[in-house]
Design an enzyme around this catalytic site. Sequence first.
Site, PDB file in Angstrom:
ATOM      1  N   GLU A   1      -1.799 -49.082  13.439  1.00 29.72           N
ATOM      2  CA  GLU A   1      -1.944 -47.527  13.762  1.00 29.72           C
ATOM      3  C   GLU A   1      -3.932 -48.056  14.849  1.00 29.72           C
ATOM      4  OE1 GLU A   1      -1.818 -44.616  10.682  1.00 29.72           O
ATOM      5  OE2 GLU A   1       0.976 -45.157  11.276  1.00 29.72           O
TER       6      GLU A   1
ATOM      7  N   HIS B   1      -5.354 -52.125  10.732  1.00 27.63           N
ATOM      8  CA  HIS B   1      -3.847 -51.248  10.563  1.00 27.63           C
ATOM      9  C   HIS B   1      -3.121 -51.210  12.102  1.00 27.63           C
ATOM     10  CE1 HIS B   1      -0.794 -48.156   9.799  1.00 27.63           C
ATOM     11  NE2 HIS B   1      -0.864 -48.492   8.199  1.00 27.63           N
TER      12      HIS B   1
ATOM     13  N   GLY C   1       6.726 -45.956   8.982  1.00 30.11           N
ATOM     14  CA  GLY C   1       6.836 -45.204   9.185  1.00 30.11           C
ATOM     15  C   GLY C   1       8.394 -45.046   9.518  1.00 30.11           C
TER      16      GLY C   1
ATOM     17  N   ASN D   1      -1.807 -45.864   1.679  1.00 32.45           N
ATOM     18  CA  ASN D   1      -2.228 -45.139   3.036  1.00 32.45           C
ATOM     19  C   ASN D   1      -2.131 -43.887   2.895  1.00 32.45           C
ATOM     20  OD1 ASN D   1      -3.340 -44.821   4.858  1.00 32.45           O
ATOM     21  ND2 ASN D   1      -2.242 -46.559   5.841  1.00 32.45           N
TER      22      ASN D   1
ATOM     23  N   GLU E   1       2.500 -56.533   7.502  1.00 39.32           N
ATOM     24  CA  GLU E   1       3.456 -55.151   7.848  1.00 39.32           C
ATOM     25  C   GLU E   1       3.409 -54.895   9.584  1.00 39.32           C
ATOM     26  OE1 GLU E   1       1.529 -51.896   5.488  1.00 39.32           O
ATOM     27  OE2 GLU E   1       0.570 -51.474   7.453  1.00 39.32           O
TER      28      GLU E   1
ATOM     29  N   SER F   1       7.647 -49.132   4.963  1.00 38.97           N
ATOM     30  CA  SER F   1       9.103 -48.714   4.433  1.00 38.97           C
ATOM     31  C   SER F   1       8.924 -48.749   3.047  1.00 38.97           C
ATOM     32  CB  SER F   1       9.913 -48.188   5.635  1.00 38.97           C
ATOM     33  OG  SER F   1       9.719 -47.593   6.708  1.00 38.97           O
TER      34      SER F   1
ATOM     35  N   LYS G   1      -3.096 -41.966   5.381  1.00 36.86           N
ATOM     36  CA  LYS G   1      -3.748 -41.691   6.456  1.00 36.86           C
ATOM     37  C   LYS G   1      -4.349 -40.225   7.082  1.00 36.86           C
ATOM     38  CE  LYS G   1       0.158 -44.368   7.566  1.00 36.86           C
ATOM     39  NZ  LYS G   1       1.985 -44.670   8.368  1.00 36.86           N
TER      40      LYS G   1
HETATM   41  C1  PEP Z   1       1.254 -47.915   6.467  1.00 37.59           C
HETATM   42  O1  PEP Z   1       0.922 -46.974   7.176  1.00 37.59           O
HETATM   43  O2  PEP Z   1       0.610 -49.280   6.265  1.00 37.59           O
HETATM   44  C2  PEP Z   1       2.942 -47.972   5.755  1.00 37.59           C
HETATM   45  C3  PEP Z   1       3.321 -49.358   5.093  1.00 37.59           C
HETATM   46  O3  PEP Z   1       3.637 -46.926   6.062  1.00 37.59           O
HETATM   47  P1  PEP Z   1       4.992 -46.824   5.100  1.00 37.59           P
HETATM   48  O4  PEP Z   1       5.194 -46.920   4.411  1.00 37.59           O
HETATM   49  O5  PEP Z   1       5.325 -45.131   5.732  1.00 37.59           O
HETATM   50  O6  PEP Z   1       6.002 -47.372   6.239  1.00 37.59           O
END
Ligand code: PEP
Length: 246
Positions: A96, A94, A170, A9, A164, A209, A11
């Site tokens: 976000e 997601h 992040g 992703n 998640e 992450s 973003k």
């Molecule tokens: C995500 O944006 O779905 C995500 C898991 O980001 P990151 O791997 O940077 O934590």
Amino acid sequence: MAQKLIAGNWKSNGSLADLDAFINEISAAAGLLSRAEVVLCPPFVYLQNAVSLCGGHLAVGAQNCSMQGAGAFTGEVASEMLVDLGVQWVIVGHSERRELFGESDAVVLEKVKRALASGLKVMLCVGESLAQREQGDATRIVVKQLSVVLSELTSLESLVVAYEPVWAIGTGKTASAGDAQEMHAAIKAELLASGLKGASSVKVLYGGSVKGSNAAELFAQKDIDGALVGGASLKAKDFLAIIAES
Ligand code: PEP
């Protein structure tokens, strides 16, 4: 054993030049790429280029879609338009989108229904906040986010769930493999309890992450079927390091 599904992703990151370089580099590692089912989700404006450059083990996904069909909805992208472009996947819900753009469970449900009806495969994101985890409420929250969607579907054949934990996205913090496994098992139990078509084959991805150095331990868990990757999907080398552990 079924292939892992690994999705990147981007973003709101990257450029046309980055996309070109990334896909060239990833495609050159054909041996590694064939180990997994890989999906790249760049920003909307780069989807057409991504579709024309990807193929084989590398599919293309969008990061969002409209809860509406085509019509007077300025700035929205209808799921039918994504299908028209050759996009195969879409990420829905997601954290976000939920946190920064106010997407409720009801909105997420409408988006999932629209996307599936259009013929897209959906990665439905669920996850708890740090406060919810600290209150011992993580499983209840995640199961509720999932059950809202399951309640109105008739088939799960084109659905993938991405767990998640919001506090791990992040931040460099990852859920321990044991905690992630425990949540994945709860998600799979909820999927099975729905009795819906395809429930036993729904893949459950972990996101938060994920990187080359922690992917192997996560992928070794019984109910972790792949990863949704943010930061470490921006550089081909980092993303390939995760694919290499699948
Ligand atoms: C995500 O944006 O779905 C995500 C898991 O980001 P990151 O791997 O940077 O934590």
